[in-house]
Design a protein around this motif. Structure first.
Motif, short mmCIF file in Angstrom:
data_model
loop_
_atom_site.label_atom_id
_atom_site.label_comp_id
_atom_site.label_asym_id
_atom_site.label_seq_id
_atom_site.Cartn_x
_atom_site.Cartn_y
_atom_site.Cartn_z
N ASP A 175 1.77 2.14 -5.93
CA ASP A 175 0.82 1.91 -7.03
C ASP A 175 0.61 0.43 -7.32
O ASP A 175 -0.45 0.04 -7.80
CB ASP A 175 1.28 2.61 -8.30
CG ASP A 175 1.20 4.12 -8.21
OD1 ASP A 175 0.53 4.64 -7.28
OD2 ASP A 175 1.82 4.79 -9.06
N ALA A 176 1.63 -0.40 -7.06
CA ALA A 176 1.55 -1.82 -7.40
C ALA A 176 0.88 -2.68 -6.33
O ALA A 176 0.49 -3.81 -6.61
CB ALA A 176 2.95 -2.36 -7.69
N VAL A 177 0.75 -2.17 -5.13
CA VAL A 177 0.16 -2.95 -4.04
C VAL A 177 -1.31 -3.24 -4.34
O VAL A 177 -2.07 -2.35 -4.74
CB VAL A 177 0.30 -2.20 -2.69
CG1 VAL A 177 -0.51 -2.88 -1.61
CG2 VAL A 177 1.76 -2.13 -2.30
N VAL A 178 -1.70 -4.50 -4.15
CA VAL A 178 -3.07 -4.94 -4.32
C VAL A 178 -3.53 -5.50 -2.98
O VAL A 178 -2.84 -6.34 -2.39
CB VAL A 178 -3.19 -6.03 -5.41
CG1 VAL A 178 -4.60 -6.58 -5.48
CG2 VAL A 178 -2.73 -5.49 -6.75
N ASP A 179 -4.67 -5.03 -2.49
CA ASP A 179 -5.17 -5.51 -1.20
C ASP A 179 -5.29 -7.03 -1.20
O ASP A 179 -5.74 -7.63 -2.17
CB ASP A 179 -6.54 -4.89 -0.89
CG ASP A 179 -6.42 -3.43 -0.51
OD1 ASP A 179 -5.34 -3.00 -0.08
OD2 ASP A 179 -7.43 -2.71 -0.64
N GLY A 180 -4.88 -7.62 -0.09
CA GLY A 180 -4.99 -9.06 0.07
C GLY A 180 -3.81 -9.84 -0.46
O GLY A 180 -3.76 -11.05 -0.34
N HIS A 181 -2.84 -9.16 -1.09
CA HIS A 181 -1.65 -9.82 -1.63
C HIS A 181 -0.40 -9.07 -1.23
O HIS A 181 -0.41 -7.85 -1.14
CB HIS A 181 -1.71 -9.87 -3.17
CG HIS A 181 -2.78 -10.73 -3.72
ND1 HIS A 181 -2.69 -12.10 -3.78
CD2 HIS A 181 -3.99 -10.41 -4.24
CE1 HIS A 181 -3.79 -12.59 -4.33
NE2 HIS A 181 -4.59 -11.58 -4.60
N ARG A 182 0.66 -9.83 -1.03
CA ARG A 182 1.97 -9.20 -0.83
C ARG A 182 2.56 -8.90 -2.20
O ARG A 182 2.47 -9.69 -3.11
CB ARG A 182 2.89 -10.13 -0.05
CG ARG A 182 2.49 -10.24 1.42
CD ARG A 182 3.36 -11.19 2.19
NE ARG A 182 4.57 -10.65 2.75
CZ ARG A 182 4.66 -9.78 3.74
NH1 ARG A 182 3.57 -9.27 4.25
NH2 ARG A 182 5.82 -9.39 4.21
N LEU A 183 3.15 -7.76 -2.32
CA LEU A 183 3.81 -7.35 -3.55
C LEU A 183 5.19 -8.00 -3.62
O LEU A 183 5.95 -7.93 -2.66
CB LEU A 183 3.96 -5.82 -3.57
CG LEU A 183 4.84 -5.23 -4.67
CD1 LEU A 183 4.22 -5.46 -6.04
CD2 LEU A 183 5.05 -3.74 -4.42
N THR A 184 5.50 -8.62 -4.74
CA THR A 184 6.85 -9.11 -4.98
C THR A 184 7.62 -8.02 -5.70
O THR A 184 7.20 -7.56 -6.76
CB THR A 184 6.84 -10.40 -5.83
OG1 THR A 184 6.17 -11.42 -5.11
CG2 THR A 184 8.27 -10.85 -6.14
N VAL A 185 8.70 -7.57 -5.10
CA VAL A 185 9.58 -6.59 -5.72
C VAL A 185 10.78 -7.36 -6.26
O VAL A 185 11.59 -7.88 -5.50
CB VAL A 185 10.02 -5.50 -4.72
CG1 VAL A 185 10.95 -4.51 -5.40
CG2 VAL A 185 8.81 -4.78 -4.13
N ARG A 203 4.11 -5.14 3.43
CA ARG A 203 3.27 -5.49 2.29
C ARG A 203 4.05 -6.07 1.12
O ARG A 203 3.51 -6.19 0.02
CB ARG A 203 2.52 -4.25 1.79
CG ARG A 203 1.59 -3.66 2.84
CD ARG A 203 0.84 -2.50 2.31
NE ARG A 203 1.77 -1.37 2.13
CZ ARG A 203 1.42 -0.22 1.60
NH1 ARG A 203 0.21 -0.04 1.15
NH2 ARG A 203 2.30 0.75 1.48
N LEU A 204 5.32 -6.43 1.34
CA LEU A 204 6.10 -6.91 0.19
C LEU A 204 7.03 -8.05 0.54
O LEU A 204 7.26 -8.37 1.70
CB LEU A 204 6.88 -5.75 -0.44
CG LEU A 204 7.86 -4.95 0.43
CD1 LEU A 204 9.20 -5.63 0.54
CD2 LEU A 204 8.03 -3.57 -0.17
N ARG A 205 7.52 -8.68 -0.51
CA ARG A 205 8.62 -9.65 -0.45
C ARG A 205 9.59 -9.23 -1.53
O ARG A 205 9.21 -8.60 -2.51
CB ARG A 205 8.14 -11.08 -0.63
CG ARG A 205 7.57 -11.37 -2.00
CD ARG A 205 7.15 -12.83 -2.16
NE ARG A 205 6.30 -13.28 -1.11
CZ ARG A 205 5.00 -13.56 -1.22
NH1 ARG A 205 4.41 -13.45 -2.38
NH2 ARG A 205 4.30 -13.95 -0.20
N VAL A 206 10.86 -9.58 -1.36
CA VAL A 206 11.90 -9.12 -2.27
C VAL A 206 12.62 -10.32 -2.88
O VAL A 206 12.94 -11.28 -2.18
CB VAL A 206 12.93 -8.23 -1.52
CG1 VAL A 206 14.08 -7.83 -2.42
CG2 VAL A 206 12.23 -7.00 -0.94
N VAL A 207 12.86 -10.23 -4.18
CA VAL A 207 13.69 -11.19 -4.89
C VAL A 207 14.85 -10.38 -5.45
O VAL A 207 14.63 -9.35 -6.10
CB VAL A 207 12.91 -11.88 -6.02
CG1 VAL A 207 13.81 -12.86 -6.77
CG2 VAL A 207 11.67 -12.58 -5.49
#
Length: 99
Positions: free
Chosen positions: A39-49, A71-75
């Motif tokens: 639900d949080a994924v936005v096209d054109g951007h990587r999701l930061t979790v 589609r993500l990066r993790v902190v």
């Protein structure tokens, strides 16, 4: 006793989405975590979790991250460093450890 899972979505100034997670992620709530990622994924951007407030995650949580790794990066906090390193997640996406 498990710490309840709390999921909050937001957007950075540059339009990139952020999913902030608090508590514990395990097989009892991994589907909720996975759905929040989708639900949080936005096209054109990587999701930061943001897992900096997560006290525990199990293989079900890792599976949710691996399913969307492109589609993500993790902190995360130092407590999760070893499990994220051993799992190999850092070889597939950016994993940043913060105190």
């Amino acid at each position: 006793m498990n710490t309840p899972l709390d999921l909050a979505t937001g957007v950075r100034a540059d339009g990139a989405p952020v999913l902030t997670v608090t508590g514990e992620i395990d097989m009892s709530n991994a589907d909720e975590f996975r759905a929040a990622i989708v639900d949080a994924v936005v096209d054109g951007h990587r999701l930061t979790v943001d897992l900096t407030a997560v006290e525990y995650l199990d293989s079900a949580a890792l599976a949710a991250l691996f399913a969307h790794v492109d589609r993500l990066r993790v902190v995360a906090n130092p407590l999760l460093d070893s499990v994220l390193t051993i799992s190999g997640l850092g070889a597939l996406t950016t994993v940043t450890i913060r105190d």
